[in-house]
Design an enzyme around this catalytic site. Structure first.
Site, PDB file in Angstrom:
ATOM      1  N   ASP A  17       0.712  -1.138  -0.022  1.00 19.58           N
ATOM      2  CA  ASP A  17      -0.202   0.024   0.081  1.00 19.58           C
ATOM      3  C   ASP A  17       0.872   1.324   0.017  1.00 19.58           C
ATOM      4  O   ASP A  17       1.384   1.717   0.824  1.00 19.58           O
ATOM      5  CB  ASP A  17      -0.879   0.185   1.136  1.00 19.58           C
ATOM      6  CG  ASP A  17      -1.825   1.178   1.186  1.00 19.58           C
ATOM      7  OD1 ASP A  17      -2.038   1.816   0.282  1.00 19.58           O
ATOM      8  OD2 ASP A  17      -2.332   1.394   2.257  1.00 19.58           O
ATOM      9  N   ASP A  67      -1.892   5.653  -5.061  1.00 13.02           N
ATOM     10  CA  ASP A  67      -2.183   4.763  -3.911  1.00 13.02           C
ATOM     11  C   ASP A  67      -2.592   3.614  -4.336  1.00 13.02           C
ATOM     12  O   ASP A  67      -3.575   3.356  -5.027  1.00 13.02           O
ATOM     13  CB  ASP A  67      -3.312   5.452  -3.197  1.00 13.02           C
ATOM     14  CG  ASP A  67      -3.641   4.692  -2.383  1.00 13.02           C
ATOM     15  OD1 ASP A  67      -2.741   3.569  -1.697  1.00 13.02           O
ATOM     16  OD2 ASP A  67      -4.628   4.936  -1.301  1.00 13.02           O
TER      17      ASP A  67
END
Length: 435
Positions: free
Chosen positions: A111, A309
């Site tokens: 992430d 992201d």
């Protein structure tokens, strides 16, 4: 230094099921923005008091406002807590990482929007770990584990869901890169939202300034790769190549992977990467994105920024751009019951607009196949691009990142991109695609 750098292949999460509204709620959890369009979910300001509590009132301490995610009742404007099942917690991609001595393999969510490396652990209550399919980290079974006394960590969201626990260090192997004394965060508590995730934990690839360990943040795996010379000084970077719907029938092209310390030349396809400076002051991979192009029409967005992201499935942009995208699709509309834009599932690709977003000074188009995210029912598709609400920057998640080979150049504080292909014009997008 590691003697061999290699691709770190991602695993398709077999338990992942796409849901537009659930993915949107997950982003409300993560970024705590307030929706600007009507729908069942909203964010309210709620007073939270810190201090001692007497029999009838708080004594001392201080009160501050906290953003709390709420869900409206379907037959009234009353709001209440958001059920855990309303949120999409699973990741579409998971990555194997070996930790400890002897090494044990965990499948983690990579992430770039967070900076913690945390794991399911034996410190969790037995009721949480009993019968689970998760791989559980047991610090007593690793001869290289060292406890970091006095350190703790906590990730919390606006609906009071959280994960927290203790901290230690151990050996971490990412694709053959051996990181010594890497801080790992052991879960002692996991709220229901976190328990629903299929991964064994998370490996954050954002900048270390947003790491949640207290009293002192710890170095991220990439920061340690750099400081320990696990990756070349000339290539203090990592890259992400996420498989697209368009690539599903081409195993070589459709392979999803990360690299650490080098740029995969095959993924470049003979192209030269375009780079733009990154503003990491908020801990994110943030860059200028001052325009978008929809069906050949440029939308100027003065001063706009975006973050890349990998921990986000959708792309969230400003309302003006969202509206322009779905107005350009025949039958496209906003559906307040799903809190998102939808369009007819039988829309041919040549009827979908070419949509691109600026990365610094260059436009990068989404592959049309990835504009549709999930089945919305009644012959409609939930779009992959949705409203960012009151957020002041875009979130360019997997829907966008699948269209590029992304280079996260930490050493030079810049983000690089290479367009993976031109949009296809002659087939029909599936209603509920799965890459």
């Amino acid at each position: 230094m590691a003697t061999k750098l290699q691709r770190v292949k991602l695993i398709q999460n077999k338990n992942y099921q796409r849901s537009g509204p659930k993915s949107y709620v997950s982003l409300l959890h993560k970024y705590k923005f307030t929706p600007t369009l009507d729908g069942p979910y909203t964010v309210i300001n709620k007073a939270h008091h810190q201090g001692k509590h007497g029999e009838h009132k708080a004594v001392g301490g201080k009160t501050h406002m906290q953003k709390v995610l709420q869900k409206k009742a379907p037959t009234s404007d009353q709001t209440g807590d958001v059920p855990a099942e309303d949120s999409q917690n699973d990741s579409e991609y998971l990555c194997p990482v070996t930790i400890g001595t002897p090494g044990k393999t965990f499948t983690l969510d990579f992430d770039t929007g967070s900076a913690d490396l945390w794991l399911w652990s034996t410190e969790l209550p037995a009721a949480t770990t009993s019968g689970t399919s998760h791989t559980i980290f047991d610090p007593t079974q690793s001869s290289t584990f060292k406890n970091s006394s006095g350190s703790s960590w906590k990730i919390s969201y606006g609906d009071n869901s959280s994960a927290s626990g203790t901290v230690g260090t151990d050996v971490v192997n990412v694709g053959g890169l051996i990181i010594q004394n890497q801080a790992i965060e052991l879960a002692q508590t996991l709220s229901t939202q976190f328990q629903q995730d299929s991964s064994d934990g998370l490996l954050g690839l954002a900048w270390g300034s947003i790491n949640t360990v207290t009293p002192n943040p710890v170095q991220t795996p990439v920061e340690n790769m750099i400081s320990q010379n696990d990756i070349p000084k000339t290539s203090e970077l990592f890259t992400a190549n996420l498989g697209s719907v368009k690539d599903a029938n081409d195993p070589d092209k459709g392979e999803s992977f990360y690299t650490f310390g080098y740029i995969d030349q095959d993924a470049l396809g003979g192209q030269t990467p375009y780079y733009t400076p990154v503003d990491n002051s908020q801990g994110f991979w943030m860059f200028d994105s001052t325009s978008a192009v929809v069906a050949g029409k440029t939308i100027t967005r003065s001063g706009n920024t975006a973050i890349a992201d990998t921990g986000t499935t959708l792309a969230l942009v400003d309302d003006t751009t969202c509206e322009a995208i779905y107005k350009a699709i025949p039958g496209g509309k906003y559906d307040s019951t799903q809190q998102g834009y939808i369009y007819p599932s039988n829309t041919a690709l040549n009827k979908l607009p070419v949509v691109s977003f600026a990365v610094g000074g260059q436009q990068f188009a989404l592959q049309k196949e990835d504009l549709g995210f999930a089945d919305a029912g009644n012959g409609m598709t939930y779009g992959g691009i949705q409203s960012r609400g009151t957020m002041t920057f875009d979130i360019l998640g997997d829907v966008f990142l699948k269209s590029i080979y992304a280079i996260f150049d930490q050493g030079n504080t810049r983000f690089g991109a290479v367009s993976r292909s031109e949009p296809t014009q002659n087939t029909t997008i599936p209603a509920a695609s799965s890459s």
